[in-house]
Design an enzyme around this catalytic site. Structure first.
Site, PDB file in Angstrom:
ATOM      1  N   ASP A  13       0.869  -1.186   0.000  1.00  0.00           N
ATOM      2  CA  ASP A  13       0.000   0.000   0.000  1.00  0.00           C
ATOM      3  C   ASP A  13       0.897   1.223   0.000  1.00  0.00           C
ATOM      4  OD1 ASP A  13      -2.369   1.599   0.320  1.00  0.00           O
ATOM      5  OD2 ASP A  13      -1.903   1.793   2.440  1.00  0.00           O
ATOM      6  N   SER A  14       0.301   2.382  -0.256  1.00  0.00           N
ATOM      7  CA  SER A  14       1.050   3.629  -0.184  1.00  0.00           C
ATOM      8  C   SER A  14       1.483   3.946   1.242  1.00  0.00           C
ATOM      9  CB  SER A  14       0.195   4.772  -0.721  1.00  0.00           C
ATOM     10  OG  SER A  14      -1.034   4.821  -0.025  1.00  0.00           O
ATOM     11  N   CYS A  76      -4.255  -1.203  -2.076  1.00  0.00           N
ATOM     12  CA  CYS A  76      -4.377   0.250  -2.214  1.00  0.00           C
ATOM     13  C   CYS A  76      -5.307   0.469  -3.397  1.00  0.00           C
ATOM     14  CB  CYS A  76      -2.986   0.827  -2.494  1.00  0.00           C
ATOM     15  SG  CYS A  76      -2.967   2.531  -3.080  1.00  0.00           S
ATOM     16  N   GLU A 155      -5.599   8.926  10.228  1.00  0.00           N
ATOM     17  CA  GLU A 155      -4.189   8.869  10.630  1.00  0.00           C
ATOM     18  C   GLU A 155      -3.924   9.734  11.863  1.00  0.00           C
ATOM     19  OE1 GLU A 155      -1.336   9.019   7.493  1.00  0.00           O
ATOM     20  OE2 GLU A 155      -2.202   7.211   6.617  1.00  0.00           O
ATOM     21  N   CYS A 187     -11.350   3.064  -0.346  1.00  0.00           N
ATOM     22  CA  CYS A 187     -10.016   3.467   0.126  1.00  0.00           C
ATOM     23  C   CYS A 187      -9.737   2.630   1.348  1.00  0.00           C
ATOM     24  CB  CYS A 187      -9.989   4.960   0.490  1.00  0.00           C
ATOM     25  SG  CYS A 187      -8.473   5.448   1.353  1.00  0.00           S
ATOM     26  N   HIS A 189      -8.189   3.022   4.006  1.00  0.00           N
ATOM     27  CA  HIS A 189      -8.316   3.622   5.332  1.00  0.00           C
ATOM     28  C   HIS A 189      -9.767   3.602   5.832  1.00  0.00           C
ATOM     29  CE1 HIS A 189      -4.330   5.421   4.698  1.00  0.00           C
ATOM     30  NE2 HIS A 189      -4.333   5.806   5.956  1.00  0.00           N
TER      31      HIS A 189
END
Lengths: 273, 273
Positions: A13-14, A76, A155, A187, A189
């Protein structure tokens, strides 16, 4: 291919978002070893161009291959949407993304043929979910919406803060006012905001988490290729974590996501691959 | 050095934030040409390590030197804090950061010798503002606070949204409860929230914008080195903008910050420098 059974699965993932995919894999395929790479030096991918994301994905796959992985999951959405076709043709091991499993689950879930997709700017601008859903089911109407603040809120640990509820309302009010009956968390997240999003969107709308569907697809793929780890040869260090920068910050976040202790994270100079 | 007078000033940042510095330079040194580079492929710098930020800064300075710049302004607090010393020794043209001008202005502003600093995680964790302020005035107490959500809020255009007021309160309540009388906006995005921050912090606290102080310092430097553009040879294209990715998004944002039209932005593969 017997020796491939105990080889690890590569997940990348990024940054930290793909940990929700690694978590699902660890739940649904508890015998599999995982090598995770988070591109924390170059996060986020959401605002980068397709050429850049393909180049970054190629570097990461070359790195993961040095760890002798048997298959790769692009955990991702942005990279799955923009780089999967390119890297699939280029490498000699199976590569999966999260977009196709998520799209298929939504097509199966929707009764009234109206599906919502939330994701980063790049994922939504690529229109990849709409294209893939239309390839599967041309009659399904797709409404996409970019929610760029969700990632920094997650985050920053704002999951429970009142601001998160307001940002959810800001982005999703128009979506709630449609008559979609399924919505893809496009996404990696976003599953970390799942309960808040579900609370806001209401029970009428089924929330699709591509991380779950991807782990199911991986299980099927490994079984078909006779590469499933039978569990008899589990190694001591079953999960290893690599990043391109800021290992300690990653490790701390990983410990809030993964259902087990993440004791170490290693830094890799990914531009060398 | 006569021919150096019309040479442009190089200004760089991890992305769009440094535009607030370019804006101040265009206001205070209206005769100067500017070449701006925004590292949009690798933004944000705030979560990256010192070695990575030095490497990125070196690449950007090598690129700006191909544009024949006479001086360079690191319009990024993180890179100023972590890379200025390294690159100053390495290159043969003057390089300035935003941290020293900001620190000096705060030391001059504070009456009760208590200064606040807000910035990204990396800037605050580096403690660079505290070190530099203590180097200038060991008696000044410095209170630093990281506000990681300010950048995404600005970039999402949330300046006027109620959420921004709540996030400001979340981060700055503890700062407001101290008796600081000056506060440095230690991230180049933050001047775009200046009026909201000032409203919350109250008139008692003087808000220091390092972009303004840096432009003043640049003016002084160019004068001392006899490199000030006298305005007689202004070129047609006085401001040029380069980025490492996503040029159109940058251009749109630049048009909301700069007091003139930004018609084009050019993409550079910065890793080649």
């Amino acid at each position: 291919m017997e020796n491939r059974k105990t080889a690890p699965v590569g997940v990348f993932d990024s940054g930290v978002g793909g940990l929700t995919v690694a978590r699902e894999i660890s739940r649904q395929l508890p015998n599999e070893n995982i090598v995770y790479f988070g591109d924390t030096a170059r996060v986020p991918y959401g605002s980068k161009s397709q050429n850049t994301i393909i180049r970054f994905s190629e570097q990461i796959i070359r790195f993961l291959k040095t760890k002798d992985v048997k298959a790769i999951v692009i955990a991702c959405n942005t990279a799955s949407a923009l780089a999967l076709d390119a890297v699939r043709d280029e490498f000699d091991i199976p590569v999966m993304g999260v977009v196709i499993p998520g799209a298929r689950a939504a097509v199966e879930a929707t009764k009234n043929r109206k599906v919502g997709v939330v994701g980063t700017d790049a994922t939504v601008q690529s229109g990849m979910y709409t294209k893939i859903i239309h390839g599967m089911a041309p009659d399904v109407e797709v409404i996409e919406k970019a929610c760029p603040l969700f990632v920094p809120l997650v985050e920053e640990g704002f999951k429970e803060h009142v601001v998160t509820r307001e940002v959810i309302e800001y982005y999703l009010e128009s979506m709630r006012n449609t008559d979609i009956d399924a919505m893809i968390l496009g996404c990696t997240h976003y599953p970390l905001l799942r309960s808040k999003i579900r609370e806001y969107m209401g029970d009428r709308i089924q929330i699709v988490n591509p991380a779950y569907e991807t782990a199911m697809d991986l299980k099927k793929l490994l079984r078909e290729m006779d590469m499933e780890n039978d569990g008899e040869t589990v190694q001591h260090s079953r999960y290893s974590f690599y990043v391109s920068d800021a290992a300690e910050k990653f490790r701390k976040f990983a410990n809030t996501v993964m259902p087990f202790d993440v004791p170490t994270t290693n830094v890799v100079n990914i531009e060398e691959f």
